[in-house]
Scaffold this active site. Structure first.
Site, PDB file in Angstrom:
ATOM      1  N   TYR A 106      89.876  88.422  88.220  1.00  0.00           N
ATOM      2  CA  TYR A 106      88.576  88.828  88.762  1.00  0.00           C
ATOM      3  C   TYR A 106      88.493  90.346  88.804  1.00  0.00           C
ATOM      4  O   TYR A 106      89.384  91.009  89.340  1.00  0.00           O
ATOM      5  CB  TYR A 106      88.418  88.219  90.157  1.00  0.00           C
ATOM      6  CG  TYR A 106      87.089  88.477  90.858  1.00  0.00           C
ATOM      7  CD1 TYR A 106      85.959  88.853  90.166  1.00  0.00           C
ATOM      8  CD2 TYR A 106      86.977  88.315  92.232  1.00  0.00           C
ATOM      9  CE1 TYR A 106      84.750  89.074  90.810  1.00  0.00           C
ATOM     10  CE2 TYR A 106      85.774  88.519  92.897  1.00  0.00           C
ATOM     11  CZ  TYR A 106      84.666  88.912  92.171  1.00  0.00           C
ATOM     12  OH  TYR A 106      83.472  89.128  92.817  1.00  0.00           O
ATOM     13  N   CYS A 107      87.416  90.921  88.233  1.00  0.00           N
ATOM     14  CA  CYS A 107      87.161  92.353  88.282  1.00  0.00           C
ATOM     15  C   CYS A 107      88.349  93.109  87.674  1.00  0.00           C
ATOM     16  O   CYS A 107      88.795  92.798  86.579  1.00  0.00           O
ATOM     17  CB  CYS A 107      86.856  92.774  89.714  1.00  0.00           C
ATOM     18  SG  CYS A 107      86.315  94.488  89.913  1.00  0.00           S
ATOM     19  N   ILE A 108      88.924  94.074  88.370  1.00  0.00           N
ATOM     20  CA  ILE A 108      90.047  94.819  87.834  1.00  0.00           C
ATOM     21  C   ILE A 108      91.267  93.917  87.645  1.00  0.00           C
ATOM     22  O   ILE A 108      92.125  94.177  86.796  1.00  0.00           O
ATOM     23  CB  ILE A 108      90.388  96.028  88.735  1.00  0.00           C
ATOM     24  CG1 ILE A 108      91.399  96.944  88.062  1.00  0.00           C
ATOM     25  CG2 ILE A 108      90.879  95.585  90.092  1.00  0.00           C
ATOM     26  CD1 ILE A 108      91.717  98.195  88.864  1.00  0.00           C
TER      27      ILE A 108
END
Length: 580
Positions: A313-315
């Protein structure tokens, strides 16, 4: 001060420069004066040498004044059916109420919107200005205008005036109480009012499980099965360390983890430690080895020989992509599939966060982190608030301090207030290598000393973008299909960076029920540009979670008895999630 031999250690002259920049950063909220000055000079000098653009702006100003004069005359003559000069953008709700359509407030709103439109014309489309400086100039003008919007002042906001009359000033009293409470909490370092109702392990992050592994950077949680049989391939979730992991395990009804477990999957979750000054030298590669690789080793000890559905998720998804790209070279073959949730691998179109990403701004930010060894949560929150100051600063000020309307806190809001820090070395490497130089997409990012390429990923990919994401714009997320040489299923869902991902079945948001688009591209399919993909892909109503669960099940083996639980070091959610 940094210890000798650390990543931050430099010459005496460098230390003096960094200390000076860090002191200045405290006065500028982390914004580099040099970066802003360069953008202003680039824009103003090119505008001054563009007589054609200047003439068009003068003509536009006269035309807008004429339109405003026509509108003002209609108001003076009492014409109720006249057309407005300009309508607000669909997402701009400052002037949405009927009170703003009657003079004198309609005049104030129209004057502001016309001014806002003119400044957008003035700061964009100037020949010779670099694309980055143009975005900075347009952003700075928008910030200043948003600050001066008539909706921000009680005397020029008809909604505030009407509520004050109707309530006899009680709204202003509540607003002062809200303001005093916020100031007291900010001074005392306390979270916003309402967060105390959402404590990890008590009301959120309550899916049953055990911490089965711990090192200096992560705790690995294994969740207890809730079905008689499970898919043989476990799921490893790699959340972003910009945030606490439990956004994916909020309240029971909207917990992605619980829904996965109830769908017959064995789920493991990384819970990142909130770094301190002692962790200043942890780098991006440390997050891969101490995070993903260590978690895979711990899963292997519990479920030997099982390939893993990895989800980032995300980074956390960006980090997972680096591990996935390195996997074919090391020959271990531990992944069954990869899911990237609002995760970017190409940062060329990385949204408005790139406003803060150039050499000048990064040097300033690096020196600010150098002083303490990490990026403070307040500094990070301030950057995100600036990107959406209309929604997160000024509209909130009007709602809570002038109308006295404090919305009820929910679990997502409480999680958003539970921020984390970024280690000095990791964040520097991330911003420079990925955001600024785009090393991962261009084959320069190094894992175990060798450069890796995303096209070496060979297992199926499921990528999720969200329609209104300002952190990871969906067109940027979509590029995973352009950069890899494998089957890619791309799903675009309604909502933003967080609310679009936390989209459980039956979810009803501010915009109504959720919807999504999904299509799979095989290795032999012809590439479709994002806008064409959007036009050609049909819309499905409801949550995207069941579609993802079905995708995972189709790439998993037949159900088997649940695996044993690993060694229990603590009950979920563990201790790292409570790190402040």
């Amino acid at each position: 001060m940094p210890r000798v031999g650390s990543f931050a250690a430099r010459t005496v002259a460098d230390v003096v420069d960094r200390a000076s920049h860090a002191a200045a950063a405290r006065l500028t909220a982390g914004l580099s004066p040099a970066a802003l000055t360069l953008a202003a000079l680039d824009w103003s000098l090119h505008l001054a040498s563009s007589p054609g653009k200047t003439m068009s702006l003068v003509e536009s100003a006269w035309r807008k004044q004429a339109e405003f004069g026509r509108f003002a005359l209609g108001c003076a003559l009492g014409r109720s059916d006249q057309q407005a000069c300009i309508e607000p953008a669909p997402q701009d709700r400052r002037f949405a109420s009927a009170d703003w359509r009657a003079p004198p407030y309609s005049l104030a709103a129209q004057a502001f919107l016309l001014t806002e439109q003119w400044w957008k014309e003035a700061t964009t489309g100037v020949r010779g200005v670099s694309a980055h400086h143009e975005r900075v100039a347009e952003f700075a003008a928008r910030q200043l205008l948003d600050m001066m919007a008539p909706s921000n002042f009680p005397a020029s906001n008809p909604d505030v005036i009407r509520h004050t009359i109707e309530e006899g000033g009680a709204n202003l009293k509540r607003g002062m109480e809200n303001f005093a409470d916020d100031v007291a909490r900010a001074i005392g370092g306390q979270p916003p009012s309402g967060t105390e109702a959402f404590t990890p392990g008590r009301t959120v992050a309550v899916t049953p499980g055990k911490v089965i592994f711990r090192n200096r950077l992560i705790e690995l949680i294994q969740y207890e099965p809730s079905t008689a049989t499970v898919r043989p391939e476990p799921i490893l979730i790699v959340p972003a360390w910009i945030m606490k992991y439990y956004i994916l395990d909020l309240s029971p009804e909207n917990s992605m983890v619980r829904h996965l477990v109830d769908a017959g999957f064995t789920v493991f979750m990384i819970s990142w430690k909130n770094p301190t000054e002692e962790d200043r030298d942890l780098g991006f590669e440390d997050y891969r080895t101490l995070g993903i690789e260590a978690a895979l080793d711990a899963i292997e000890a519990v479920m030997p020989g099982r390939r893993v559905h990895a989800t980032g998720y995300c980074i956390g998804g960006t980090l997972l992509a680096t591990a996935a790209a390195a996997e074919p070279a090391n020959g271990r073959g531990r992944f069954a599939s990869h899911t990237f949730l609002a995760a970017q691998t190409d940062f060329h179109e990385a949204g408005e966060l790139t406003l803060f990403i150039d050499e000048s701004q990064l040097a300033f930010l690096e020196d600010m982190m150098w002083e303490r060894g990490f990026l403070d949560t307040k500094q990070m929150a301030g950057a995100f608030q600036m990107l959406r100051s209309n929604d997160l600063v000024w509209s909130r000020m009007v709602r809570e301090y002038m109308l006295g309307d404090r919305p009820a806190f929910n679990d997502l809001m409480a999680w958003n207030a539970d921020a984390t820090r970024m280690p000095f070395r990791m964040h520097t490497e991330y911003l420079k290598g990925l955001f600024l130089h785009n090393d991962l997409a261009e084959g320069r990012h190094r894992v175990d000393g060798r450069a890796v390429a995303l096209e070496d990923i060979k297992v199926p990919i499921f990528a999720v973008g969200t329609e209104t994401d300002h952190v990871a714009p969906w067109r940027s997320v979509y590029k995973i299909g352009l950069l890899t040489d494998t089957e890619v299923t791309f799903l675009l869902t309604s909502g933003g960076h967080n609310a679009g991902i936390v989209s459980e079945p039956g979810h009803v948001g501010r915009g109504g029920r959720r919807h999504y688009r999904m299509a799979t591209k095989s290795r032999d399919d012809i590439y479709a540009e994002p806008d064409r993909w959007l036009e050609e892909t049909p819309t499905a109503e409801g949550s995207w979670w069941p579609a993802w669960f079905a995708w995972l099940a189709a790439r998993s083996g037949e159900p088997v008895p649940p695996p044993p639980m690993g060694p229990a070091l603590a009950a979920a959610p563990g201790s790292y999630v409570h790190g402040e």
